[in-house]
Design an enzyme around this catalytic site. Structure first.
Site, PDB file in Angstrom:
ATOM      1  CE  LYS A 176      -0.352  -0.344   4.888  1.00 25.70           C
ATOM      2  NZ  LYS A 176      -1.104  -0.995   6.111  1.00 25.70           N
TER       3      LYS A 176
ATOM      4  NE  ARG B 214      -6.540   0.137  11.097  1.00 20.27           N
ATOM      5  CZ  ARG B 214      -5.376  -0.112  10.581  1.00 20.27           C
ATOM      6  NH1 ARG B 214      -4.355   1.062  10.621  1.00 20.27           N
ATOM      7  NH2 ARG B 214      -4.992  -1.299  10.224  1.00 20.27           N
TER       8      ARG B 214
ATOM      9  CE1 TYR C 103      14.069  31.370   7.178  1.00 21.70           C
ATOM     10  CE2 TYR C 103      14.242  28.996   6.653  1.00 21.70           C
ATOM     11  CZ  TYR C 103      14.240  30.585   6.405  1.00 21.70           C
ATOM     12  OH  TYR C 103      13.732  30.735   5.157  1.00 21.70           O
TER      13      TYR C 103
ATOM     14  CG  MET D  44      10.263  23.919   1.794  1.00 20.48           C
ATOM     15  SD  MET D  44       9.194  25.001   0.980  1.00 20.48           S
ATOM     16  CE  MET D  44       8.487  25.698   2.184  1.00 20.48           C
TER      17      MET D  44
HETATM   18  C1  LIG Z   1      -0.479  -1.939   6.669  1.00 20.12           C
HETATM   19  C2  LIG Z   1      -1.049  -3.283   7.109  1.00 20.12           C
HETATM   20  C3  LIG Z   1      -0.144  -4.178   7.173  1.00 20.12           C
HETATM   21  C4  LIG Z   1       1.403  -4.384   7.165  1.00 20.12           C
HETATM   22  O1  LIG Z   1       1.825  -4.113   8.375  1.00 20.12           O
HETATM   23  P1  LIG Z   1       3.306  -3.840   8.524  1.00 20.12           P
HETATM   24  O2  LIG Z   1       3.419  -3.423  10.088  1.00 20.12           O
HETATM   25  O3  LIG Z   1       3.757  -2.866   7.809  1.00 20.12           O
HETATM   26  O4  LIG Z   1       3.980  -5.069   8.495  1.00 20.12           O
HETATM   27  C5  LIG Z   1      -0.775  -5.518   7.363  1.00 20.12           C
HETATM   28  N1  LIG Z   1      -2.192  -5.482   7.753  1.00 20.12           N
HETATM   29  C6  LIG Z   1      -3.111  -4.482   7.790  1.00 20.12           C
HETATM   30  C7  LIG Z   1      -4.649  -4.465   7.760  1.00 20.12           C
HETATM   31  C8  LIG Z   1      -2.631  -3.408   7.354  1.00 20.12           C
HETATM   32  O5  LIG Z   1      -2.992  -1.931   7.304  1.00 20.12           O
END
Ligand SMILES: *Cc1c(COP(=O)(O)O)cnc(C)c1O
Length: 355
Positions: free
Chosen positions: A46, A137, A252, A299
């Site tokens: 992701k 969640r 800065y 920046m």
């Molecule tokens: C992001 C995520 C993972 C991967 O988690 P890591 O801690 O990066 O290994 C697995 N399952 C779900 C539901 C996630 O949101």
């Protein structure tokens, strides 16, 4: 005091982010080896593979043996499909919305349905199911799950999963509590493949592995997978050096004042590139020699005390095996995940081990 520019050397101001695909594949193999041979090890890519480029990371992992991927949005799945071809499965953690129909039908993105409403609305052939075992969640809690148990059974889900809230803390009581909740909730689905663990859960041991694991951060070299090979190197070009007298200030707020005659290098990159301004006590490296960052991170620019270097290299390194994403995360009061996903779009991305 006026410094000299390095314009003559023909350097580019673009910083270079080197991503080692071989290290990512090795990390996947190492995580895969931590669970039994009957347990499938998927890959979570992701957020554009945690900022490292799903279009490159995906095909490399397919070559390493990954056959199931997870994304967080249908659009990410569509983009990934173009990179990895038709055979690997792509599950979408965020479930199903009507606008996802094209992604489901044309690109084979499999929603992980996470509410009774989604279970009822979804008409596609393939799905996963997400349960809430305590994180509050995403996913169905027991009463909601029970209310659509027959609809779910009729859909023959390919996966039933949940997610651990505290897996990076091995002794946290939430782990065992969620394991028990997940086992109990899924007891009536003995034939459906089950998955509970991301990177942290893999490290908790075999009771947490079920039929599939879903590592993300461990692939990319981050905690809690302490045996991971580091994946990223970030080189920042030196665009100017200045010689200061004792008492002159840098940056800065004039927050850093030289206590001795000092040489300061200015490098190209700053908080707009994901180098968090909150990071304190970090270095840039000339090879293996640490040079302290002094003054505030701005920046587009960072200032570094290079007084003790015999000569100034064309670039200084922010991320390497000595200062990892986790070192930076700790220095900025955050986690490696945030450092990785903040890495900016202005870097020239260079991949090692593509084929
Ligand atoms: C992001 C995520 C993972 C991967 O988690 P890591 O801690 O990066 O290994 C697995 N399952 C779900 C539901 C996630 O949101």
């Amino acid at each position: 005091m006026q410094g000299e520019t390095q314009l003559e050397q023909g350097l580019t101001m673009q910083a270079r982010l080197t991503i080692d695909l071989n290290a990512i594949c090795d990390n996947w193999r190492a995580l895969d080896a931590l669970s039994g041979s009957a347990v499938e090890t998927a890959a979570v890519i992701k957020a554009d593979a945690y900022g490292l480029g799903a279009g490159k990371v995906g095909p490399a992992l397919v070559n390493a043996g990954v056959s199931t991927f997870f994304v967080a949005q249908a659009e990410e799945g569509v983009a990934l499909r173009a990179a990895i071809g038709n055979s690997p499965r792509i599950f979408n953690f965020s479930g199903y919305m009507k606008g996802d129909d094209q992604a489901v039908k044309e690109y084979g993105i499999i929603p992980v349905l996470n509410s009774a409403e989604q279970v009822r609305a979804y008409r596609g052939a393939r799905c996963g199911i997400q349960l809430d075992s305590g994180m509050n969640r995403l996913g169905m809690e027991l009463p909601e799950f029970a209310s659509v148990a027959l609809d779910i059974a009729a859909k023959r889900p390919e996966l039933v999963m949940s997610h651990l809230a505290c897996a990076d803390e091995p002794y946290h009581p939430m782990n065992a509590a969620q394991l028990l909740a997940f086992t109990t909730m899924t007891a009536a689905m003995p034939a459906t493949p089950k998955a509970l663990s991301a990177t942290g859960g893999i490290l908790l041991g075999s009771p947490y592995h079920f039929d599939m694991t879903r590592p993300g951060i461990g692939l990319y070299g981050g905690a809690p997978f302490s045996d991971a090979r580091p994946v990223v190197t970030l080189d920042l070009p030196v665009i100017q050096t200045r010689d200061l007298l004792a008492g002159e200030a840098v940056g800065y707020g004039a927050s850093w004042v030289a206590t001795r005659p000092s040489r300061i290098a200015t490098v190209s990159s700053g908080y707009a590139d994901g180098i968090l301004r909150a990071a304190k006590g970090i270095n840039l490296y000339a090879g293996e020699t640490p040079c302290p960052v002094v003054g505030r991170i701005s920046m587009d620019l960072i200032t570094v005390d290079v007084t003790d270097l015999p000569e100034i290299p064309p670039h200084l390194t922010l991320l390497n095996t000595l200062q990892t994403v986790d070192t930076l995360a700790t220095a900025a009061g955050t986690i490696g995940y945030e450092i990785l996903t903040s890495l900016g779009s202005r870097y020239k991305r260079v991949y090692i081990g593509e084929s």
